[in-house]
Scaffold this motif. Structure first.
Motif, mmCIF file in Angstrom:
data_model
loop_
_atom_site.group_PDB
_atom_site.id
_atom_site.type_symbol
_atom_site.label_atom_id
_atom_site.label_comp_id
_atom_site.label_asym_id
_atom_site.label_seq_id
_atom_site.Cartn_x
_atom_site.Cartn_y
_atom_site.Cartn_z
ATOM 1 N N GLY A 58 0.832 -1.197 0.000
ATOM 2 C CA GLY A 58 0.000 0.000 0.000
ATOM 3 C C GLY A 58 0.868 1.248 0.000
ATOM 4 N N VAL A 59 0.480 2.239 -0.791
ATOM 5 C CA VAL A 59 1.215 3.505 -0.862
ATOM 6 C C VAL A 59 0.226 4.653 -0.718
ATOM 7 C CG1 VAL A 59 2.686 5.006 -2.267
ATOM 8 C CG2 VAL A 59 3.003 2.526 -2.356
ATOM 9 N N VAL A 60 0.561 5.614 0.134
ATOM 10 C CA VAL A 60 -0.300 6.779 0.342
ATOM 11 C C VAL A 60 0.579 8.008 0.528
ATOM 12 C CG1 VAL A 60 -0.445 6.234 2.812
ATOM 13 C CG2 VAL A 60 -2.117 7.782 1.808
ATOM 14 N N VAL B 223 2.828 -1.066 4.175
ATOM 15 C CA VAL B 223 2.296 0.240 3.779
ATOM 16 C C VAL B 223 3.429 1.250 3.805
ATOM 17 C CG1 VAL B 223 0.713 2.121 4.352
ATOM 18 C CG2 VAL B 223 -0.025 -0.258 4.616
ATOM 19 N N ILE B 224 3.540 2.004 2.712
ATOM 20 C CA ILE B 224 4.535 3.069 2.605
ATOM 21 C C ILE B 224 3.804 4.402 2.557
ATOM 22 C CG2 ILE B 224 6.284 4.126 1.116
ATOM 23 C CD1 ILE B 224 7.034 1.278 0.222
ATOM 24 N N VAL B 225 4.211 5.323 3.421
ATOM 25 C CA VAL B 225 3.662 6.672 3.444
ATOM 26 C C VAL B 225 4.729 7.635 2.950
ATOM 27 C CG1 VAL B 225 2.849 8.560 4.917
ATOM 28 C CG2 VAL B 225 2.026 6.229 5.301
ATOM 29 N N ALA C 109 3.378 1.727 9.401
ATOM 30 C CA ALA C 109 3.786 2.118 8.053
ATOM 31 C C ALA C 109 5.246 2.543 8.038
ATOM 32 C CB ALA C 109 2.918 3.258 7.546
ATOM 33 N N ARG C 110 5.862 2.400 6.881
ATOM 34 C CA ARG C 110 7.203 2.954 6.649
ATOM 35 C C ARG C 110 7.023 4.345 6.069
ATOM 36 N NH1 ARG C 110 11.730 0.811 2.245
ATOM 37 N NH2 ARG C 110 13.332 2.372 2.740
ATOM 38 N N VAL C 111 7.636 5.340 6.668
ATOM 39 C CA VAL C 111 7.469 6.725 6.236
ATOM 40 C C VAL C 111 8.715 7.197 5.504
ATOM 41 C CG1 VAL C 111 7.071 9.103 6.965
ATOM 42 C CG2 VAL C 111 5.882 7.233 8.136
ATOM 43 N N TYR D 132 10.373 1.898 -3.461
ATOM 44 C CA TYR D 132 10.706 1.384 -2.127
ATOM 45 C C TYR D 132 9.857 0.172 -1.737
ATOM 46 C CZ TYR D 132 13.142 5.849 -1.567
ATOM 47 O OH TYR D 132 13.986 6.923 -1.730
ATOM 48 N N ALA D 133 8.857 -0.139 -2.555
ATOM 49 C CA ALA D 133 7.949 -1.242 -2.219
ATOM 50 C C ALA D 133 8.634 -2.590 -2.366
ATOM 51 C CB ALA D 133 6.719 -1.189 -3.129
#
Length: 254
Positions: A6-8, A31-33, A51-53, A71-72
């Protein structure tokens, strides 16, 4: 189930980001923020939710949404905005997808809300958006304004995202102010010229499109509200584009 990342993207989304990340984790392994240097608790909350920020100054809508993808850990990407959530039907659908064709992206219907009120009028529903795609063959177009996923094929799922677009009408107007500034900046970057006629012309076109082509004139106060706010955004983004050129000219002469 095929693993999904997931990316946001975020900017000062402390009130929204926790629910968004929890929604993504219903179907995603990570999840990547990508945070645009928020000044509130967005980063802390995102990290607390697992999440990874990655912090990155805002690059424009498309480039910012694409920034976190390398980065995913997985090729399949589920991109949500911070104010979007997966409906139960979307979760069930994603869990059942084989995800064997990387050329196919998957689209969802957004239910757009103002507060607790679901707006169906004047094209606000069904508002279909591609959100699940394979990064090897698809991705966000590099537009600094509103960008969409480009893929060889887009398959509608018929399932839904909840889009908590605006807290209330006041927030709607505030967002138009923000988004019209972003749109003007993006248009100037693309070389769209200034025009004294453009603000009024585009506002009129937007009004006719929403009231007539999208049927807003027959959809009560919701239809009229959508038409008027769409026209206001169209007017302001071209008025602000003219202002950007005028400020540039004045600064050169100073």
């Amino acid at each position: 189930m095929t693993p999904i990342t997931g990316v946001v993207i975020t900017l000062n989304e402390e009130k929204q980001i926790a629910d968004c990340i929890r929604s993504l984790f219903r179907v995603c392994d990570e999840v990547i923020v990508v945070d645009s240097l928020s000044q509130d608790d967005t980063v802390r909350i995102a990290e607390a939710e697992g999440a990874r920020v990655i912090e990155q100054a805002y690059l424009g809508d498309g480039p910012q949404k694409a920034f976190g993808v390398p980065y995913a850990s997985h090729d399949w990407i589920l991109a949500l905005d911070a104010d979007e959530r997966l409906d139960d039907d979307a979760v069930t659908c994603i869990q059942s997808l084989g995800l064997t064709d990387p050329s196919t992206a998957y689209a969802f219907r957004r239910k757009n809300y103002v507060g607790h009120h679901w707006i169906r009028a004047a094209g606000f529903y069904p508002d279909s958006v591609a959100r699940l795609y394979n990064r090897t063959q698809a991705g966000y177009e590099p537009k600094k304004g509103h960008a969409a996923v480009k893929a060889p094929k887009v398959e509608p799922t018929g399932t839904h995202l909840h889009h908590f677009t605006y807290h209330d009408l006041k927030h709607w107007i505030e967002r138009i102010n923000q988004l019209s500034s972003r749109d003007a900046w993006a248009m100037k970057d693309r070389g769209v010229p200034a025009s004294n006629w453009a603000p009024a012309l585009h506002a009129l076109t937007a009004t006719l499109r929403k009231l007539i082509l999208k049927g807003g004139i027959f959809q009560g106060s919701d239809g009229m509200t959508v038409a008027m706010t769409t026209a206001f955004r169209a007017y302001m983004k071209y008025a602000k584009l003219n202002e950007l050129y005028e400020n540039e000219r004045v600064n050169r002469q100073a």
